[in-house]
Design a protein around this motif. Structure first.
Motif, PDB file in Angstrom:
ATOM      1  N   LEU A  95       0.839  -1.195   0.000  1.00  0.00           N
ATOM      2  CA  LEU A  95       0.000   0.000   0.000  1.00  0.00           C
ATOM      3  C   LEU A  95       0.875   1.247   0.000  1.00  0.00           C
ATOM      4  O   LEU A  95       1.937   1.277   0.624  1.00  0.00           O
ATOM      5  CB  LEU A  95      -0.911   0.019   1.229  1.00  0.00           C
ATOM      6  CG  LEU A  95      -2.041  -1.010   1.277  1.00  0.00           C
ATOM      7  CD1 LEU A  95      -2.860  -0.828   2.548  1.00  0.00           C
ATOM      8  CD2 LEU A  95      -2.932  -0.913   0.051  1.00  0.00           C
ATOM      9  N   THR A  96       0.418   2.285  -0.686  1.00  0.00           N
ATOM     10  CA  THR A  96       1.165   3.543  -0.707  1.00  0.00           C
ATOM     11  C   THR A  96       0.958   4.308   0.593  1.00  0.00           C
ATOM     12  O   THR A  96       0.084   3.964   1.400  1.00  0.00           O
ATOM     13  CB  THR A  96       0.714   4.422  -1.872  1.00  0.00           C
ATOM     14  OG1 THR A  96      -0.647   4.845  -1.637  1.00  0.00           O
ATOM     15  CG2 THR A  96       0.801   3.694  -3.202  1.00  0.00           C
ATOM     16  N   VAL A  97       1.749   5.346   0.775  1.00  0.00           N
ATOM     17  CA  VAL A  97       1.616   6.201   1.957  1.00  0.00           C
ATOM     18  C   VAL A  97       0.193   6.739   2.053  1.00  0.00           C
ATOM     19  O   VAL A  97      -0.440   6.684   3.121  1.00  0.00           O
ATOM     20  CB  VAL A  97       2.630   7.365   1.895  1.00  0.00           C
ATOM     21  CG1 VAL A  97       2.316   8.407   2.970  1.00  0.00           C
ATOM     22  CG2 VAL A  97       4.049   6.842   2.054  1.00  0.00           C
ATOM     23  N   PHE A  98      -0.338   7.266   0.955  1.00  0.00           N
ATOM     24  CA  PHE A  98      -1.696   7.829   0.990  1.00  0.00           C
ATOM     25  C   PHE A  98      -2.719   6.747   1.299  1.00  0.00           C
ATOM     26  O   PHE A  98      -3.665   6.971   2.079  1.00  0.00           O
ATOM     27  CB  PHE A  98      -2.038   8.512  -0.330  1.00  0.00           C
ATOM     28  CG  PHE A  98      -3.379   9.192  -0.314  1.00  0.00           C
ATOM     29  CD1 PHE A  98      -3.505  10.498   0.165  1.00  0.00           C
ATOM     30  CD2 PHE A  98      -4.524   8.524  -0.721  1.00  0.00           C
ATOM     31  CE1 PHE A  98      -4.750  11.126   0.221  1.00  0.00           C
ATOM     32  CE2 PHE A  98      -5.770   9.142  -0.673  1.00  0.00           C
ATOM     33  CZ  PHE A  98      -5.876  10.449  -0.204  1.00  0.00           C
ATOM     34  N   GLU A  99      -2.567   5.557   0.711  1.00  0.00           N
ATOM     35  CA  GLU A  99      -3.529   4.479   0.951  1.00  0.00           C
ATOM     36  C   GLU A  99      -3.512   4.035   2.408  1.00  0.00           C
ATOM     37  O   GLU A  99      -4.572   3.742   2.986  1.00  0.00           O
ATOM     38  CB  GLU A  99      -3.209   3.304   0.028  1.00  0.00           C
ATOM     39  CG  GLU A  99      -3.557   3.581  -1.434  1.00  0.00           C
ATOM     40  CD  GLU A  99      -2.991   2.532  -2.385  1.00  0.00           C
ATOM     41  OE1 GLU A  99      -3.476   2.450  -3.528  1.00  0.00           O
ATOM     42  OE2 GLU A  99      -2.054   1.802  -1.977  1.00  0.00           O
TER      43      GLU A  99
END
Length: 304
Positions: free
Chosen positions: A93-97
């Motif tokens: 998962l990305t930072v934003f996710e």
């Protein structure tokens, strides 16, 4: 109302007593730092309070609510923030996710965009967690611990792996939490961090609180001051000065530990009028911490 109140907290693993009747309190807007050598029981203490580990005995009150066993109500969880020493997230998962997921858990918490900014990772919002540096991961985990805008925060070694600049940025965020009236429990191996942030320090050693007080109060428990200078006097003469307990040299710089610093300095100047770079100061927190834990070991050995 106390944010945290612990009485007689005990936890054993077989014959190994990790916590031996620990008492602790914390008020709103206060930063409590728990210091101790490896194996002192710091992480077990926090895990027990949070209900991750079941205590053998003792009472735990969080935000005025008495806790039974390992169950913590959803209403209470909405007011707590936790960053454990060993924390991880989905690597893909990305930072934003990650921030968006955590934001969805809380009713009145920070938005995903606010969490990304709080972590200082705006330029990395689309980067997967597994590709972040160690310091960046810690910053994200710290921000996620604050998602709920909590009243009580537990930070277990929060700056581990951070560079100096990132560590000081996080210190400022902890100070902001304090100003907002948030109660903070902090464990750290960085004694400078404890001295910078803590209103009160509890020294945990072999499951027992061996000392508690402000950084200044703990340093005052150490019965000597540090004198540094350049002098032509021999080690034998320096060790014979009144109050001198210990001597060390670093090239031309001499360091003395003295129980009567004023008398030591007076005798030093009388014996050597060419003394240079004279400096007298109280002990650092590190020296006080070492004396507290080492003296406790000595007392136990003598009792045995």
């Amino acid at each position: 109302m106390l944010a945290l109140q612990v009485n007689g907290l005990t936890k054993c693993y077989g014959t190994n007593t990790v916590l031996a009747g620990v008492d602790m309190t914390l008020t709103a807007g206060e930063v409590l730092c728990i210091l101790g050598p490896n194996g002192a029981g710091k992480t077990t203490f926090i895990s027990t309070i949070l209900g991750l580990v079941k205590a053998d005995s003792g009472d735990i009150h969080l935000l005025g609510e008495r806790q039974q066993g390992i169950t913590r109500s959803n209403a209470l969880r909405q007011q707590l923030g936790v960053m454990m020493q060993i924390g991880s997230l989905s690597a893909n998962l990305t930072v934003f996710e990650q921030c968006d997921l955590f934001s969805s858990y809380y009713n009145k918490g920070y938005s995903a965009a606010e969490l990304v900014k709080l972590a200082g990772l705006e330029d990395h919002s689309n980067q997967r967690f597994g590709r972040l540096s160690g310091g960046q991961k810690q910053r994200l985990l710290f921000a996620l611990a604050l998602t709920a805008k909590p009243k009580l925060v537990f930070l277990d070694e929060p700056t581990l792996g951070m560079d100096v600049e990132a560590r000081r940025d996080l210190w400022q965020l902890v100070r902001q939490l304090k100003q907002q009236g948030v109660a903070v429990v902090l464990t750290t191996h960085y004694l400078e961090e404890a001295e910078q942030l803590a209103d009160r320090i509890a020294v945990l050693h072999k499951g027992v609180v061996v000392a508690s007080g402000s950084p200044a109060e703990l340093k005052a428990l150490t019965q000597y001051k540090v004198i540094r200078c350049c002098s032509a006097l021999s080690d034998t003469t320096l060790l014979g000065l009144p109050g001198v307990l210990q001597l060390s040299r670093d090239k031309h710089l001499i360091t003395l530990h003295s129980s009567y610093a004023e008398c030591t300095v007076k005798a030093l100047l009388l014996a050597d009028d060419s003394v240079r770079q004279l400096e007298v100061r109280p002990v650092a927190l590190e020296q006080a911490f070492l004396q507290l834990t080492q003296s406790n070991n000595t007392n136990e050995e003598q009792a045995a």
